[in-house]
Design a protein around this motif. Structure first.
Motif, PDB file in Angstrom:
ATOM      1  N   GLY A  84       0.809  -1.207   0.000  1.00 57.84           N
ATOM      2  CA  GLY A  84       0.000   0.000   0.000  1.00 57.84           C
ATOM      3  C   GLY A  84       0.844   1.260   0.000  1.00 57.84           C
ATOM      4  O   GLY A  84       0.554   2.229  -0.713  1.00 57.84           O
ATOM      5  N   GLU A  85       1.917   1.275   0.807  1.00 54.15           N
ATOM      6  CA  GLU A  85       2.803   2.434   0.849  1.00 54.15           C
ATOM      7  C   GLU A  85       3.486   2.653  -0.497  1.00 54.15           C
ATOM      8  O   GLU A  85       3.612   3.788  -0.974  1.00 54.15           O
ATOM      9  N   LEU A  86       3.939   1.581  -1.128  1.00 53.13           N
ATOM     10  CA  LEU A  86       4.591   1.700  -2.441  1.00 53.13           C
ATOM     11  C   LEU A  86       3.610   2.238  -3.474  1.00 53.13           C
ATOM     12  O   LEU A  86       3.980   3.044  -4.338  1.00 53.13           O
ATOM     13  N   GLY A  87       2.349   1.787  -3.386  1.00 48.51           N
ATOM     14  CA  GLY A  87       1.349   2.278  -4.323  1.00 48.51           C
ATOM     15  C   GLY A  87       1.094   3.765  -4.149  1.00 48.51           C
ATOM     16  O   GLY A  87       0.953   4.520  -5.112  1.00 48.51           O
ATOM     17  N   ARG A  88       1.028   4.238  -2.875  1.00 42.26           N
ATOM     18  CA  ARG A  88       0.807   5.663  -2.617  1.00 42.26           C
ATOM     19  C   ARG A  88       1.987   6.500  -3.074  1.00 42.26           C
ATOM     20  O   ARG A  88       1.831   7.593  -3.628  1.00 42.26           O
TER      21      ARG A  88
END
Length: 382
Positions: free
Chosen positions: A372-376
């Protein structure tokens, strides 16, 4: 008179970086056997003798072996034209001297209206050859205003027609893309933009037309205007083609018979499709497990080292596709949430296969948060 029509040998070809020279020698030995068995009187090779303009020495040596077997040992005339893969100048070196040995190399466009007259069993046949030439080359060599492939080819055919002997059957050899022909992935395009085709109608009046360039056996406009096809399957798009050579019987009145004879490869080219475990089970009992293969895996989950696992039973898997991984993804328009789940699933499969046990709930949660962090971060950078 019995002629053998063959083309597109592509000696020195690499197939997915694998040399096919031994495979080519294997089918060329069969070609020589067919010549002996069928009492062939002359051989026509319609271009793309080599796979590139500067062939490797091993390919040159193989051609020399075959031509020695035909011209020197069997005293058979051989007529060949250059194709778009060949260098016309290199292939034609020594052509005037080699005629005495029965080898006729037609690679000089300026001599396309000069026939080779073959004689056997009281029958004489004139053979004209049109080596591959793009319209720019025809325009420069013959000082004629032609602007496309069809116009150039029409001009050359008309030039030959003006020199035909009315009392003898005439064979035309040409390396070209006849309009409507069925192509495959391994044929090098003659030009960009789709303007490479030539019409078959100007060739209709010849007794037989021996074509080269297209790798699938086929005819256009009439059974006597024919591609013999290549010696071997040179791409996976050719997997269903029947490779071989064409026998042509001709007498003083014209063609009396045409027959396609198959060549059996040392290793076939096949496409296999299915799930990994099923294909591995099949490979353990497959009598043709050494064939050259393209494998399409239908598994929908990530797999660790599928190529290595397949090659344990199919040693010559050359290409691997995974269409199953793309199914159900809505034509590549996945939203961010579905992409996150997919990445988590793939990592979970990878973790299980490398560690031998599934991830714990805490590990799965940590990886999910990381994804999720990488996507954001990715969205913020766009």
């Amino acid at each position: 008179m019995r002629l053998l029509h063959t083309a597109d040998w592509h000696l020195g070809r690499l197939f997915h970086n694998l040399s096919l020279l031994d495979d080519q020698r294997y089918v060329l030995d069969q070609l020589v056997d067919i010549i002996d068995r069928e009492a062939v009187d002359a051989v026509l090779i319609a271009g793309d003798i080599y796979d590139r303009s500067v062939p490797p020495a091993s390919a040159v040596a193989l051609l020399d072996d075959v031509l020695t077997a035909l011209c020197s040992e069997r005293n058979l005339p051989v007529v060949m034209i250059s194709g778009n893969h060949d260098s016309a100048q290199r292939l034609g070196f020594g052509a005037r001297h080699l005629r005495q040995a029965g080898l006729h190399i037609l690679s000089d466009l300026r001599d396309c209206d000069q026939p080779v007259t073959l004689s056997a069993n009281g029958v004489e046949v004139d053979v004209f050859g049109i080596p591959y030439a793009d319209p720019e080359y025809v325009r420069s060599q013959l000082s004629v205003d032609v602007r496309d492939f069809d116009g150039a080819h029409r001009y050359l055919v008309e030039r030959i027609n003006a020199r035909r002997h009315s009392a003898r059957p005439t064979v035309l050899m040409s390396h070209c893309f006849v309009d409507g022909g069925s192509a495959s992935d391994s044929e090098r395009p003659l030009t960009l933009g789709g303007a490479e085709s030539v019409a078959w109608e100007p060739m209709q009046a010849f007794d037989y037309v021996a074509l080269g360039h297209l790798h699938g056996p086929q005819y256009r406009g009439g059974e006597h205007i024919r591609y013999s096809g290549s010696l071997l399957k040179y791409s996976f798009s050719e997997a269903r083609q029947r490779k071989g050579v064409t026998l042509v019987d001709i007498d003083a009145s014209g063609v009396t018979g045409i027959e396609h004879l198959p060549l059996a490869p040392r290793r076939d080219v096949r496409v296999l499709e299915g799930e990994l475990d099923a294909l591995i089970d099949q490979g353990r009992t497959d009598a043709d497990a050494d064939d050259y293969l393209l494998v399409r895996l239908t598994d929908r989950h990530a797999i660790l080292d599928p190529m290595g696992k397949l090659r344990e039973v199919y040693p010559n898997v050359l290409h691997l596709e995974k269409p199953g991984m793309l199914e159900g993804r809505g034509q590549q328009t996945l939203d961010r949430e579905r992409l996150k789940f997919s990445a988590l699933d793939m990592f979970s499969d990878f973790f299980t296969q490398t560690s031998g046990e599934p991830m714990s709930d805490e590990q799965a949660q940590a990886i999910s948060e990381l994804i999720g962090e990488l996507g954001r971060d990715q969205e913020a950078g766009q």
